[in-house]
Design an enzyme around this catalytic site. Structure first.
Site, PDB file in Angstrom:
ATOM      1  N   LYS A  74     -29.522  11.157  11.145  1.00 48.77           N
ATOM      2  CA  LYS A  74     -28.335  10.525  11.738  1.00 48.77           C
ATOM      3  C   LYS A  74     -28.234  10.789  13.242  1.00 48.77           C
ATOM      4  O   LYS A  74     -27.900   9.905  14.015  1.00 48.77           O
ATOM      5  CB  LYS A  74     -27.052  11.020  11.050  1.00 48.77           C
ATOM      6  CG  LYS A  74     -26.890  10.560   9.623  1.00 48.77           C
ATOM      7  CD  LYS A  74     -25.486  10.790   9.104  1.00 48.77           C
ATOM      8  CE  LYS A  74     -25.030  12.235   9.186  1.00 48.77           C
ATOM      9  NZ  LYS A  74     -25.845  13.157   8.371  1.00 48.77           N
ATOM     10  N   ARG A 116     -15.805  12.565   5.575  1.00 48.97           N
ATOM     11  CA  ARG A 116     -16.708  13.359   4.723  1.00 48.97           C
ATOM     12  C   ARG A 116     -16.366  13.239   3.244  1.00 48.97           C
ATOM     13  O   ARG A 116     -17.129  13.660   2.393  1.00 48.97           O
ATOM     14  CB  ARG A 116     -16.648  14.841   5.113  1.00 48.97           C
ATOM     15  CG  ARG A 116     -17.442  15.169   6.354  1.00 48.97           C
ATOM     16  CD  ARG A 116     -17.561  16.667   6.548  1.00 48.97           C
ATOM     17  NE  ARG A 116     -18.183  17.019   7.810  1.00 48.97           N
ATOM     18  CZ  ARG A 116     -19.480  17.080   8.013  1.00 48.97           C
ATOM     19  NH1 ARG A 116     -20.298  16.809   7.023  1.00 48.97           N
ATOM     20  NH2 ARG A 116     -19.963  17.410   9.192  1.00 48.97           N
ATOM     21  N   ARG A 156     -33.874  27.507  12.365  1.00 45.18           N
ATOM     22  CA  ARG A 156     -32.451  27.839  12.217  1.00 45.18           C
ATOM     23  C   ARG A 156     -32.238  28.615  10.921  1.00 45.18           C
ATOM     24  O   ARG A 156     -32.904  28.359   9.919  1.00 45.18           O
ATOM     25  CB  ARG A 156     -31.605  26.565  12.175  1.00 45.18           C
ATOM     26  CG  ARG A 156     -31.508  25.857  13.505  1.00 45.18           C
ATOM     27  CD  ARG A 156     -30.685  24.585  13.346  1.00 45.18           C
ATOM     28  NE  ARG A 156     -30.663  23.806  14.565  1.00 45.18           N
ATOM     29  CZ  ARG A 156     -30.596  22.480  14.602  1.00 45.18           C
ATOM     30  NH1 ARG A 156     -30.562  21.800  13.471  1.00 45.18           N
ATOM     31  NH2 ARG A 156     -30.573  21.839  15.751  1.00 45.18           N
ATOM     32  N   ARG A 200     -26.218  22.455   0.704  1.00 42.46           N
ATOM     33  CA  ARG A 200     -25.670  21.391   1.569  1.00 42.46           C
ATOM     34  C   ARG A 200     -25.821  20.027   0.913  1.00 42.46           C
ATOM     35  O   ARG A 200     -24.938  19.165   1.016  1.00 42.46           O
ATOM     36  CB  ARG A 200     -26.386  21.411   2.925  1.00 42.46           C
ATOM     37  CG  ARG A 200     -25.904  22.535   3.832  1.00 42.46           C
ATOM     38  CD  ARG A 200     -26.883  22.844   4.944  1.00 42.46           C
ATOM     39  NE  ARG A 200     -27.048  21.755   5.893  1.00 42.46           N
ATOM     40  CZ  ARG A 200     -28.021  21.705   6.804  1.00 42.46           C
ATOM     41  NH1 ARG A 200     -28.921  22.677   6.862  1.00 42.46           N
ATOM     42  NH2 ARG A 200     -28.108  20.708   7.647  1.00 42.46           N
TER      43      ARG A 200
END
Length: 207
Positions: free
Chosen positions: A13, A88, A152, A163
């Site tokens: 995205k 969301r 990360r 997630r």
């Protein structure tokens, strides 16, 4: 033109958002950026959001909606925008309808196995550049600035799975929500190169 950009973590995205914003002269509105700006500016709503973040809690939907509603009143948002990271969930989508008119919801569709590989194989640099281990050939330095590349903390299989579960339970229902309204456009080439994905997005938006 007011656009919502949907897609699971790792769908690309961020890459597509900047390309879309540039080509169609749309304001790219990321909820993360709005939160950071409000917190940095010390606004009342920023202080409220910070109190939840500091406590390790999710910012409540009502606060998130209030921040987005305020941002859409700014002058730079009057000629079209793209929402990235909002809504969301269904509550946020229903609230959004009360203060904004959305023309199209772009959904970038990517297989979950590929998403896992993309995120877990990602290596980033402090300058903002991002790479994948499959194209690095063992390199550990950024090709742009020479900085040390790192993974990360949340780019590990366990966190990525969590997630994706959150996305599938909370955000994926928006696909049906906008489909019923006749506003959904699915980008089926989401597994292709960034240029191939953008090509299909342009076909959709130009219509």
């Amino acid at each position: 033109m007011n656009v919502i950009l949907l897609g699971a973590p790792g769908a690309g995205k961020g890459t597509q958002a900047s390309k879309i914003a540039e080509k169609y002269n749309l304001l790219h509105i990321s909820t993360g950026d709005i939160f950071r700006a409000n917190i940095k500016g010390g606004t009342e709503i920023g202080k409220l959001a910070k109190s939840f973040i500091d406590a390790g809690k999710l910012v409540p939907d009502e606060v998130t909606c209030a921040i987005v509603k305020d941002r859409l009143t700014w002058e730079d948002a009057q000629n079209g925008y793209m929402l990235d990271g909002f809504p969301r969930n269904l509550f946020q989508a229903e609230e959004l309808e009360k203060f904004a008119k959305i023309d199209i919801c772009l959904n970038i569709d990517v297989d979950e196995a590929l998403l896992m590989d993309r995120i877990c194989g990602r290596r980033v640099c402090k300058c903002g550049e991002s790479y994948h281990v499959s194209t690095l050939n063992g390199e550990t330095k950024c090709r742009k600035c020479g900085g040390e590349l790192y993974q990360r903390e949340d780019d590990n299989p366990q966190t990525v799975k969590a997630r994706l579960i959150t996305y599938n339970t909370q955000t994926a229902p928006l696909i049906d929500y906008y489909k019923k309204q006749g506003k959904l456009a699915t980008v089926t080439s989401g597994e292709g190169s960034p240029d191939e994905v953008f090509e299909q997005i342009v076909e959709i938006l130009d219509k």
